[in-house]
Design a protein around this motif. Structure first.
Motif, PDB file in Angstrom:
ATOM      1  N   VAL A   8      -1.173   7.135 -13.830  1.00  0.00           N
ATOM      2  CA  VAL A   8      -0.641   6.146 -12.768  1.00  0.00           C
ATOM      3  C   VAL A   8      -1.740   6.606 -11.466  1.00  0.00           C
ATOM      4  O   VAL A   8      -1.759   5.348 -10.674  1.00  0.00           O
ATOM      5  CB  VAL A   8       0.775   6.996 -12.297  1.00  0.00           C
ATOM      6  N   ALA A   9      -1.935   7.476 -11.265  1.00  0.00           N
ATOM      7  CA  ALA A   9      -2.829   7.816  -9.980  1.00  0.00           C
ATOM      8  C   ALA A   9      -4.231   6.734 -10.072  1.00  0.00           C
ATOM      9  O   ALA A   9      -4.474   6.183  -9.029  1.00  0.00           O
ATOM     10  CB  ALA A   9      -3.284   9.278  -9.752  1.00  0.00           C
ATOM     11  N   VAL A  10      -4.786   6.929 -11.303  1.00  0.00           N
ATOM     12  CA  VAL A  10      -5.976   5.829 -11.328  1.00  0.00           C
ATOM     13  C   VAL A  10      -5.596   4.341 -11.215  1.00  0.00           C
ATOM     14  O   VAL A  10      -6.171   3.525 -10.428  1.00  0.00           O
ATOM     15  CB  VAL A  10      -6.621   6.006 -12.813  1.00  0.00           C
ATOM     16  N   GLY A  11      -4.431   4.082 -11.680  1.00  0.00           N
ATOM     17  CA  GLY A  11      -3.738   2.657 -11.421  1.00  0.00           C
ATOM     18  C   GLY A  11      -3.511   2.368  -9.929  1.00  0.00           C
ATOM     19  O   GLY A  11      -3.964   1.452  -9.225  1.00  0.00           O
ATOM     20  N   HIS A  15       2.585  -3.293  -9.238  1.00  0.00           N
ATOM     21  CA  HIS A  15       3.925  -3.003  -8.614  1.00  0.00           C
ATOM     22  C   HIS A  15       4.841  -3.103  -9.568  1.00  0.00           C
ATOM     23  O   HIS A  15       6.243  -2.539  -9.500  1.00  0.00           O
ATOM     24  CB  HIS A  15       4.163  -4.123  -7.595  1.00  0.00           C
ATOM     25  N   LEU A  16       4.927  -4.101 -10.388  1.00  0.00           N
ATOM     26  CA  LEU A  16       6.064  -4.042 -11.640  1.00  0.00           C
ATOM     27  C   LEU A  16       6.137  -2.823 -12.400  1.00  0.00           C
ATOM     28  O   LEU A  16       7.211  -2.412 -12.432  1.00  0.00           O
ATOM     29  CB  LEU A  16       5.725  -5.279 -12.696  1.00  0.00           C
ATOM     30  N   VAL A  17       5.123  -2.265 -12.731  1.00  0.00           N
ATOM     31  CA  VAL A  17       5.142  -0.771 -13.475  1.00  0.00           C
ATOM     32  C   VAL A  17       5.751   0.284 -12.907  1.00  0.00           C
ATOM     33  O   VAL A  17       6.551   0.893 -13.020  1.00  0.00           O
ATOM     34  CB  VAL A  17       3.610  -0.813 -14.134  1.00  0.00           C
ATOM     35  N   PHE A  18       4.965   0.177 -11.586  1.00  0.00           N
ATOM     36  CA  PHE A  18       5.329   1.348 -10.601  1.00  0.00           C
ATOM     37  C   PHE A  18       6.631   1.302  -9.831  1.00  0.00           C
ATOM     38  O   PHE A  18       7.349   2.155  -9.780  1.00  0.00           O
ATOM     39  CB  PHE A  18       4.206   1.668  -9.590  1.00  0.00           C
ATOM     40  N   GLY A  19       7.154  -0.036  -9.998  1.00  0.00           N
ATOM     41  CA  GLY A  19       8.653  -0.381  -9.280  1.00  0.00           C
ATOM     42  C   GLY A  19       9.550   0.186 -10.445  1.00  0.00           C
ATOM     43  O   GLY A  19      10.367   0.776 -10.181  1.00  0.00           O
ATOM     44  N   TRP A  33      12.193   8.012  -4.432  1.00  0.00           N
ATOM     45  CA  TRP A  33      11.917   7.181  -5.372  1.00  0.00           C
ATOM     46  C   TRP A  33      12.631   5.757  -5.034  1.00  0.00           C
ATOM     47  O   TRP A  33      12.052   4.672  -5.567  1.00  0.00           O
ATOM     48  CB  TRP A  33      12.247   7.766  -6.580  1.00  0.00           C
ATOM     49  N   ALA A  34      13.808   5.963  -4.586  1.00  0.00           N
ATOM     50  CA  ALA A  34      14.575   4.570  -4.328  1.00  0.00           C
ATOM     51  C   ALA A  34      13.645   3.800  -3.363  1.00  0.00           C
ATOM     52  O   ALA A  34      13.305   2.498  -3.547  1.00  0.00           O
ATOM     53  CB  ALA A  34      15.888   4.732  -3.831  1.00  0.00           C
ATOM     54  N   THR A  41       0.907  -1.258  -0.203  1.00  0.00           N
ATOM     55  CA  THR A  41       0.040  -0.060  -0.082  1.00  0.00           C
ATOM     56  C   THR A  41       0.774   1.359   0.037  1.00  0.00           C
ATOM     57  O   THR A  41       0.656   2.164  -0.761  1.00  0.00           O
ATOM     58  CB  THR A  41      -0.957   0.137   1.066  1.00  0.00           C
ATOM     59  N   LEU A  42       1.990   1.295   0.856  1.00  0.00           N
ATOM     60  CA  LEU A  42       2.889   2.628   0.933  1.00  0.00           C
ATOM     61  C   LEU A  42       3.308   2.634  -0.535  1.00  0.00           C
ATOM     62  O   LEU A  42       3.710   3.652  -0.896  1.00  0.00           O
ATOM     63  CB  LEU A  42       3.851   2.283   2.113  1.00  0.00           C
ATOM     64  N   GLY A  43       4.109   1.466  -0.764  1.00  0.00           N
ATOM     65  CA  GLY A  43       4.799   1.582  -2.286  1.00  0.00           C
ATOM     66  C   GLY A  43       3.977   2.201  -3.487  1.00  0.00           C
ATOM     67  O   GLY A  43       4.154   3.030  -4.177  1.00  0.00           O
ATOM     68  N   LEU A  44       2.448   1.814  -3.417  1.00  0.00           N
ATOM     69  CA  LEU A  44       1.319   2.464  -4.376  1.00  0.00           C
ATOM     70  C   LEU A  44       1.126   3.935  -4.104  1.00  0.00           C
ATOM     71  O   LEU A  44       1.284   4.632  -4.976  1.00  0.00           O
ATOM     72  CB  LEU A  44       0.125   1.667  -4.271  1.00  0.00           C
ATOM     73  N   LEU A  45       1.004   4.302  -2.732  1.00  0.00           N
ATOM     74  CA  LEU A  45       0.571   5.501  -2.399  1.00  0.00           C
ATOM     75  C   LEU A  45       1.760   6.818  -2.596  1.00  0.00           C
ATOM     76  O   LEU A  45       1.657   7.739  -3.124  1.00  0.00           O
ATOM     77  CB  LEU A  45       0.266   5.542  -0.932  1.00  0.00           C
ATOM     78  N   LEU A  46       3.093   6.213  -2.562  1.00  0.00           N
ATOM     79  CA  LEU A  46       4.287   7.058  -2.924  1.00  0.00           C
ATOM     80  C   LEU A  46       3.973   7.410  -4.455  1.00  0.00           C
ATOM     81  O   LEU A  46       4.540   8.438  -4.691  1.00  0.00           O
ATOM     82  CB  LEU A  46       5.499   6.401  -2.602  1.00  0.00           C
ATOM     83  N   CYS A  47       3.531   6.663  -5.237  1.00  0.00           N
ATOM     84  CA  CYS A  47       3.404   6.618  -6.531  1.00  0.00           C
ATOM     85  C   CYS A  47       2.408   7.899  -7.040  1.00  0.00           C
ATOM     86  O   CYS A  47       2.279   8.201  -8.002  1.00  0.00           O
ATOM     87  CB  CYS A  47       3.278   5.482  -7.485  1.00  0.00           C
ATOM     88  N   LEU A  48       1.402   8.141  -5.965  1.00  0.00           N
ATOM     89  CA  LEU A  48       0.607   9.401  -6.299  1.00  0.00           C
ATOM     90  C   LEU A  48       1.128  10.854  -6.512  1.00  0.00           C
ATOM     91  O   LEU A  48       0.616  11.756  -6.812  1.00  0.00           O
ATOM     92  CB  LEU A  48      -0.267   9.458  -5.253  1.00  0.00           C
ATOM     93  N   ALA A  49       2.488  10.830  -5.713  1.00  0.00           N
ATOM     94  CA  ALA A  49       3.103  12.226  -5.611  1.00  0.00           C
ATOM     95  C   ALA A  49       3.028  13.147  -6.846  1.00  0.00           C
ATOM     96  O   ALA A  49       2.547  14.292  -6.976  1.00  0.00           O
ATOM     97  CB  ALA A  49       4.422  11.932  -5.075  1.00  0.00           C
ATOM     98  N   PRO A  50       3.674  12.406  -7.994  1.00  0.00           N
ATOM     99  CA  PRO A  50       3.562  13.396  -9.495  1.00  0.00           C
ATOM    100  C   PRO A  50       2.127  13.789  -9.680  1.00  0.00           C
ATOM    101  O   PRO A  50       2.081  15.055 -10.069  1.00  0.00           O
ATOM    102  CB  PRO A  50       4.077  12.392 -10.385  1.00  0.00           C
ATOM    103  N   ALA A  51       1.207  13.039  -9.670  1.00  0.00           N
ATOM    104  CA  ALA A  51      -0.161  13.396  -9.951  1.00  0.00           C
ATOM    105  C   ALA A  51      -0.714  14.488  -8.971  1.00  0.00           C
ATOM    106  O   ALA A  51      -1.407  15.561  -9.464  1.00  0.00           O
ATOM    107  CB  ALA A  51      -1.033  12.263  -9.932  1.00  0.00           C
ATOM    108  N   ILE A  52      -0.250  14.466  -7.616  1.00  0.00           N
ATOM    109  CA  ILE A  52      -0.868  15.627  -6.847  1.00  0.00           C
ATOM    110  C   ILE A  52      -0.109  16.855  -7.222  1.00  0.00           C
ATOM    111  O   ILE A  52      -0.961  18.032  -7.088  1.00  0.00           O
ATOM    112  CB  ILE A  52      -0.381  15.255  -5.514  1.00  0.00           C
TER     113      ILE A  52
END
Length: 174
Positions: A98-101, A117-121, A161-162, A8-19
Protein backbone atom coordinates in the motif's frame (compact mmCIF):
# COMPACT_ATOMS: atom_id res chain seq x y z
CA UNK A 1 -9.67 22.46 -0.62
CA UNK A 2 -8.57 21.57 -4.11
CA UNK A 3 -9.19 18.22 -5.74
CA UNK A 4 -5.46 17.54 -5.85
CA UNK A 5 -5.12 18.33 -2.14
CA UNK A 6 -8.01 15.99 -1.25
CA UNK A 7 -6.51 13.27 -3.41
CA UNK A 8 -3.05 13.69 -1.91
CA UNK A 9 -4.36 13.71 1.65
CA UNK A 10 -6.49 10.63 0.95
CA UNK A 11 -3.42 8.79 -0.30
CA UNK A 12 -1.17 9.99 2.53
CA UNK A 13 -3.57 8.81 5.25
CA UNK A 14 -3.22 5.29 3.85
CA UNK A 15 0.47 5.31 4.82
CA UNK A 16 -0.40 5.02 8.53
CA UNK A 17 -0.40 1.19 8.78
CA UNK A 18 2.97 0.88 7.03
CA UNK A 19 4.50 3.42 9.40
CA UNK A 20 3.58 1.30 12.42
CA UNK A 21 3.72 -2.27 11.12
CA UNK A 22 6.46 -2.58 8.47
CA UNK A 23 9.01 -4.03 10.92
CA UNK A 24 6.71 -7.00 11.53
CA UNK A 25 7.76 -8.44 8.18
CA UNK A 26 11.15 -9.33 9.63
CA UNK A 27 10.01 -9.88 13.21
CA UNK A 28 6.28 -10.53 13.75
CA UNK A 29 6.78 -10.39 17.51
CA UNK A 30 7.83 -6.75 17.15
CA UNK A 31 4.11 -6.02 17.20
CA UNK A 32 4.90 -5.62 20.89
CA UNK A 33 6.35 -2.19 19.97
CA UNK A 34 2.82 -1.04 19.19
CA UNK A 35 1.47 -2.80 22.30
CA UNK A 36 4.16 -1.36 24.56
CA UNK A 37 4.68 2.14 23.22
CA UNK A 38 1.58 3.15 21.23
CA UNK A 39 -1.52 1.49 22.73
CA UNK A 40 -0.97 2.84 26.26
CA UNK A 41 -1.81 6.31 24.93
CA UNK A 42 -5.30 4.95 24.19
CA UNK A 43 -5.87 3.99 27.85
CA UNK A 44 -5.32 7.03 28.17
CA UNK A 45 -1.92 6.85 29.76
CA UNK A 46 1.76 6.82 29.10
CA UNK A 47 3.91 3.83 28.20
CA UNK A 48 5.82 2.36 31.13
CA UNK A 49 8.79 0.04 30.69
CA UNK A 50 7.69 -1.90 33.78
CA UNK A 51 4.49 -2.92 31.95
CA UNK A 52 6.10 -3.54 28.56
CA UNK A 53 6.05 -7.03 27.09
CA UNK A 54 9.44 -8.51 26.29
CA UNK A 55 10.36 -11.05 23.65
CA UNK A 56 10.59 -13.71 26.38
CA UNK A 57 7.12 -12.74 27.64
CA UNK A 58 5.72 -13.23 24.15
CA UNK A 59 7.42 -16.59 23.69
CA UNK A 60 6.06 -17.67 27.08
CA UNK A 61 2.56 -16.61 26.06
CA UNK A 62 2.82 -18.52 22.78
CA UNK A 63 4.17 -21.59 24.60
CA UNK A 64 1.29 -21.35 27.08
CA UNK A 65 -1.17 -21.29 24.19
CA UNK A 66 0.50 -24.37 22.69
CA UNK A 67 0.43 -26.13 26.06
CA UNK A 68 -3.30 -25.31 26.41
CA UNK A 69 -4.17 -27.25 23.26
CA UNK A 70 -5.42 -30.79 23.85
CA UNK A 71 -2.52 -33.21 23.37
CA UNK A 72 -4.14 -34.95 20.40
CA UNK A 73 -4.57 -31.53 18.75
CA UNK A 74 -1.01 -30.36 19.37
CA UNK A 75 -0.06 -30.18 15.68
CA UNK A 76 -3.17 -28.11 14.90
CA UNK A 77 -2.32 -25.81 17.84
CA UNK A 78 1.21 -25.37 16.52
CA UNK A 79 -0.17 -24.60 13.07
CA UNK A 80 -2.55 -22.05 14.58
CA UNK A 81 0.28 -20.20 16.32
CA UNK A 82 2.32 -20.37 13.10
CA UNK A 83 -0.61 -19.00 11.10
CA UNK A 84 -1.17 -16.05 13.45
CA UNK A 85 2.47 -14.99 13.11
CA UNK A 86 2.49 -15.74 9.38
CA UNK A 87 -0.61 -13.57 8.89
CA UNK A 88 1.09 -10.84 10.94
CA UNK A 89 3.96 -10.86 8.45
CA UNK A 90 1.65 -10.96 5.43
CA UNK A 91 -0.36 -8.05 6.80
CA UNK A 92 2.86 -6.05 7.16
CA UNK A 93 3.78 -6.96 3.58
CA UNK A 94 0.39 -5.74 2.37
CA UNK A 95 0.92 -2.45 4.21
CA UNK A 96 4.28 -2.06 2.47
CA UNK A 97 2.57 -2.67 -0.88
CA UNK A 98 0.00 0.00 0.00
CA UNK A 99 2.81 2.42 0.90
CA UNK A 100 4.51 1.77 -2.43
CA UNK A 101 1.20 2.41 -4.20
CA UNK A 102 0.70 5.65 -2.26
CA UNK A 103 4.20 6.90 -3.05
CA UNK A 104 3.76 6.00 -6.72
CA UNK A 105 0.33 7.64 -6.78
CA UNK A 106 1.75 10.89 -5.47
CA UNK A 107 3.89 11.11 -8.62
CA UNK A 108 0.85 10.82 -10.91
CA UNK A 109 -1.40 13.58 -12.14
CA UNK A 110 -4.82 13.62 -10.48
CA UNK A 111 -6.57 12.09 -13.50
CA UNK A 112 -4.36 9.00 -13.34
CA UNK A 113 -4.87 8.23 -9.63
CA UNK A 114 -8.41 6.83 -9.92
CA UNK A 115 -7.48 3.12 -9.67
CA UNK A 116 -5.43 3.73 -6.52
CA UNK A 117 -8.26 5.76 -5.00
CA UNK A 118 -10.66 2.91 -5.71
CA UNK A 119 -8.46 0.33 -3.97
CA UNK A 120 -7.50 2.57 -1.04
CA UNK A 121 -11.07 3.84 -0.68
CA UNK A 122 -12.35 0.28 -0.34
CA UNK A 123 -9.53 -0.52 2.10
CA UNK A 124 -10.25 2.59 4.19
CA UNK A 125 -13.99 1.85 4.22
CA UNK A 126 -13.40 -1.69 5.45
CA UNK A 127 -10.87 -0.47 8.03
CA UNK A 128 -13.44 2.08 9.26
CA UNK A 129 -16.07 -0.65 9.62
CA UNK A 130 -13.71 -3.00 11.49
CA UNK A 131 -12.58 -0.22 13.82
CA UNK A 132 -16.21 0.77 14.46
CA UNK A 133 -16.92 -2.89 15.23
CA UNK A 134 -14.06 -2.95 17.76
CA UNK A 135 -15.50 0.25 19.27
CA UNK A 136 -18.78 -1.58 19.86
CA UNK A 137 -20.79 -1.09 16.68
CA UNK A 138 -22.17 -4.48 15.63
CA UNK A 139 -21.50 -5.93 12.21
CA UNK A 140 -18.55 -7.05 10.10
CA UNK A 141 -17.64 -10.02 12.24
CA UNK A 142 -16.73 -10.54 15.86
CA UNK A 143 -13.36 -10.15 17.55
CA UNK A 144 -13.59 -12.29 20.70
CA UNK A 145 -10.83 -10.50 22.61
CA UNK A 146 -11.10 -6.72 22.18
CA UNK A 147 -9.10 -5.09 24.97
CA UNK A 148 -9.95 -1.73 26.53
CA UNK A 149 -7.17 -0.10 24.51
CA UNK A 150 -8.36 -1.97 21.41
CA UNK A 151 -11.84 -0.52 21.88
CA UNK A 152 -10.36 2.95 22.26
CA UNK A 153 -8.29 2.44 19.09
CA UNK A 154 -11.54 1.56 17.31
CA UNK A 155 -13.22 4.72 18.61
CA UNK A 156 -10.37 6.89 17.33
CA UNK A 157 -9.57 5.14 14.06
CA UNK A 158 -13.10 4.53 12.77
CA UNK A 159 -13.45 8.26 12.00
CA UNK A 160 -9.82 8.42 10.75
CA UNK A 161 -10.48 5.66 8.23
CA UNK A 162 -13.89 7.10 7.36
CA UNK A 163 -12.15 10.38 6.50
CA UNK A 164 -9.57 8.50 4.42
CA UNK A 165 -12.41 6.68 2.63
CA UNK A 166 -14.22 9.94 1.88
CA UNK A 167 -11.06 11.63 0.61
CA UNK A 168 -10.28 8.63 -1.59
CA UNK A 169 -13.86 8.66 -2.88
CA UNK A 170 -13.46 12.34 -3.75
CA UNK A 171 -10.13 11.57 -5.41
CA UNK A 172 -11.72 8.69 -7.33
CA UNK A 173 -14.68 10.73 -8.52
CA UNK A 174 -12.47 13.61 -9.66
Amino acid sequence: MSSTFNSTLGLLLCLAPAIFHTVEVARPLWARWVVNWVLPFFAPGLPRPSKALTHNDQIGMLDAALDAAPKEKGPAGADYIFLMLFEQRQGALAFIAVAVGVLYGLTLPLADRHALHLVFGVMATLFALVNANHAGVPGLGHHPRVSRNGRNVGILFAPFWAAAAILNYIGFSN
